[in-house]
Motif scaffolding. Structure first.
Motif, short mmCIF file in Angstrom:
data_model
loop_
_atom_site.label_atom_id
_atom_site.label_comp_id
_atom_site.label_asym_id
_atom_site.label_seq_id
_atom_site.Cartn_x
_atom_site.Cartn_y
_atom_site.Cartn_z
N GLY A 75 0.82 -1.21 0.00
CA GLY A 75 0.00 0.00 0.00
C GLY A 75 0.85 1.25 0.00
O GLY A 75 2.06 1.21 0.23
N THR A 76 0.20 2.37 -0.26
CA THR A 76 0.86 3.68 -0.19
C THR A 76 0.00 4.58 0.68
O THR A 76 -1.22 4.44 0.75
N GLY A 77 0.64 5.51 1.33
CA GLY A 77 -0.08 6.42 2.19
C GLY A 77 0.88 7.28 2.99
O GLY A 77 2.10 7.17 2.87
N GLY A 78 0.32 8.13 3.81
CA GLY A 78 1.13 9.04 4.59
C GLY A 78 1.57 8.50 5.93
O GLY A 78 2.48 9.06 6.57
N ARG A 79 0.92 7.38 6.38
CA ARG A 79 1.26 6.89 7.71
C ARG A 79 1.00 5.39 7.83
O ARG A 79 0.01 4.87 7.30
N LEU A 80 1.91 4.72 8.50
CA LEU A 80 1.70 3.35 8.94
C LEU A 80 1.28 3.41 10.39
O LEU A 80 2.03 3.90 11.25
N ALA A 81 0.06 2.93 10.67
CA ALA A 81 -0.50 3.08 12.01
C ALA A 81 -0.77 1.71 12.63
O ALA A 81 -1.14 0.76 11.93
N PHE A 82 -0.60 1.64 13.94
CA PHE A 82 -0.83 0.42 14.71
C PHE A 82 -1.87 0.69 15.80
O PHE A 82 -1.98 1.82 16.30
N LEU A 83 -2.57 -0.34 16.19
CA LEU A 83 -3.49 -0.30 17.31
C LEU A 83 -3.08 -1.41 18.26
O LEU A 83 -3.06 -2.59 17.88
N GLY A 84 -2.72 -1.04 19.49
CA GLY A 84 -2.26 -2.05 20.43
C GLY A 84 -2.06 -1.50 21.82
O GLY A 84 -2.56 -0.43 22.16
N THR A 85 -1.31 -2.22 22.60
CA THR A 85 -1.02 -1.79 23.98
C THR A 85 0.22 -2.51 24.47
O THR A 85 0.72 -3.44 23.83
N SER A 86 0.71 -2.06 25.62
CA SER A 86 1.91 -2.64 26.20
C SER A 86 1.61 -3.15 27.60
O SER A 86 0.76 -2.60 28.31
#
Length: 301
Positions: A196-207
């Motif tokens: 893919g192409t885009g302005g941001r690689l985003a994650f959803l998670g926690t530590s």
């Protein structure tokens, strides 16, 4: 019973295994090289060397009698499956006779790490449990977990599309409480295919067990790389920066009425096609007392 023969007491002789090329692709041929050395003071008879890939594809070579101090090398060319991904172990296992009434063995494992074909195929942890079956998940190595019911009240049901900060994520499409189901990946430097192409690689998670800090890498289709790092807060508590705050979590003894948080994080991208992402190296897996970063979803936006 045979009499004790102290000259046959020895440390297990070593066997080693290597592979070429160092970074093969799925479906590509690899050459395994195993070396067995008799470091004992006695001949090892009836020696057989077994080579295997991922515990399935295997070959046996009869080495016969191996004299003290002698080394024997065998090579085997095999082909990785077209759908190979993740951790692929190469194993060398030698079996030999010490005397007429006894045998021994030795083995070595070399691990090849291939890219996962999708984010979901990289999932290696179950972090979500039902409120009436809290012991089916373990997100922190201490058997605590996210509540499926609390997640559902926030719109996070299996396969749901949710948006935080203008970025859409797809929540894992796994049913909590199902034996063997995985819903997140413990971020340990795995490579995951992601186009893919885009302005941001985003994650959803926690530590868990502290902030999840570590370096990652974006790999573009033209071969260029971009380093990044993350610093994700611990899940315990209602954090002002959280994307989602759940009112409670599950523990082996039941509901714990302290809030826990999920976060979005990521990296700004260059204007080019992605090929893969190397997940942040935060830990070597899930261990109680050691910070671990859990990723439930990732997307290019």
């Amino acid at each position: 019973m045979s009499p004790h023969r102290p000259e046959e007491d020895f440390l297990t002789p070593p066997v080693s295994i290597t592979s070429e090329p160092a970074a093969p692709e799925p479906g590509q041929a690899v050459t395994l090289t195993a070396k067995f050395t008799n470091t004992t003071r006695i001949p090892l008879r009836g020696t057989v060397l077994y080579l295997s890939v991922n515990g399935t594809d295997s070959q046996a070579s009869a080495l016969g009698k191996v004299a003290p101090g002698r080394s024997v090398t065998r090579t085997w060319k095999t082909r990785l499956p077209d759908d190979a991904e993740g951790v692929v172990p190469f194993i060398a296992h030698a079996l030999f006779d010490v005397h007429g009434d006894g045998s021994d063995c030795t083995r070595a494992t070399s691990v090849l790490r291939l890219p996962y074909r999708s984010p979901a195929s990289a999932f290696d942890n179950t972090g979500i449990s039902l409120d009436n079956a809290t012991t089916t998940a373990d997100i922190d190595g201490s058997r605590s977990s996210l509540s499926a019911e609390a997640l559902a009240s926030a719109g996070l049901t299996p396969g749901a599309s949710v948006t935080y900060g203008g970025i859409a994520f797809t929540w894992p499409d796994t049913e909590p409480g199902t034996p063997g189901s995985k819903d997140n990946v413990v971020s340990s430097g795995q490579t995951v295919r992601l186009s893919g192409t885009g302005g941001r690689l985003a994650f959803l998670g926690t530590s868990t067990w502290g902030a999840g800090k570590g370096p990652g890498k974006v790999v573009y289709a033209d071969g260029t790389e971009q380093d990044f790092s993350v610093d994700v807060p611990d899940w315990y508590g209602a954090h002002p920066s959280a994307a989602v705050v759940l009112p409670y979590r599950n523990t082996p003894s039941g509901r714990d009425d302290n809030p826990v948080s999920l976060f979005t994080f990521g990296v700004d991208l260059q204007d080019r096609e992605l090929r893969s992402v190397v997940l942040p190296k935060v830990s070597d897996g899930l261990m109680s007392g050691v910070p671990a970063l859990h990723i439930f979803a990732m997307t290019v936006a």
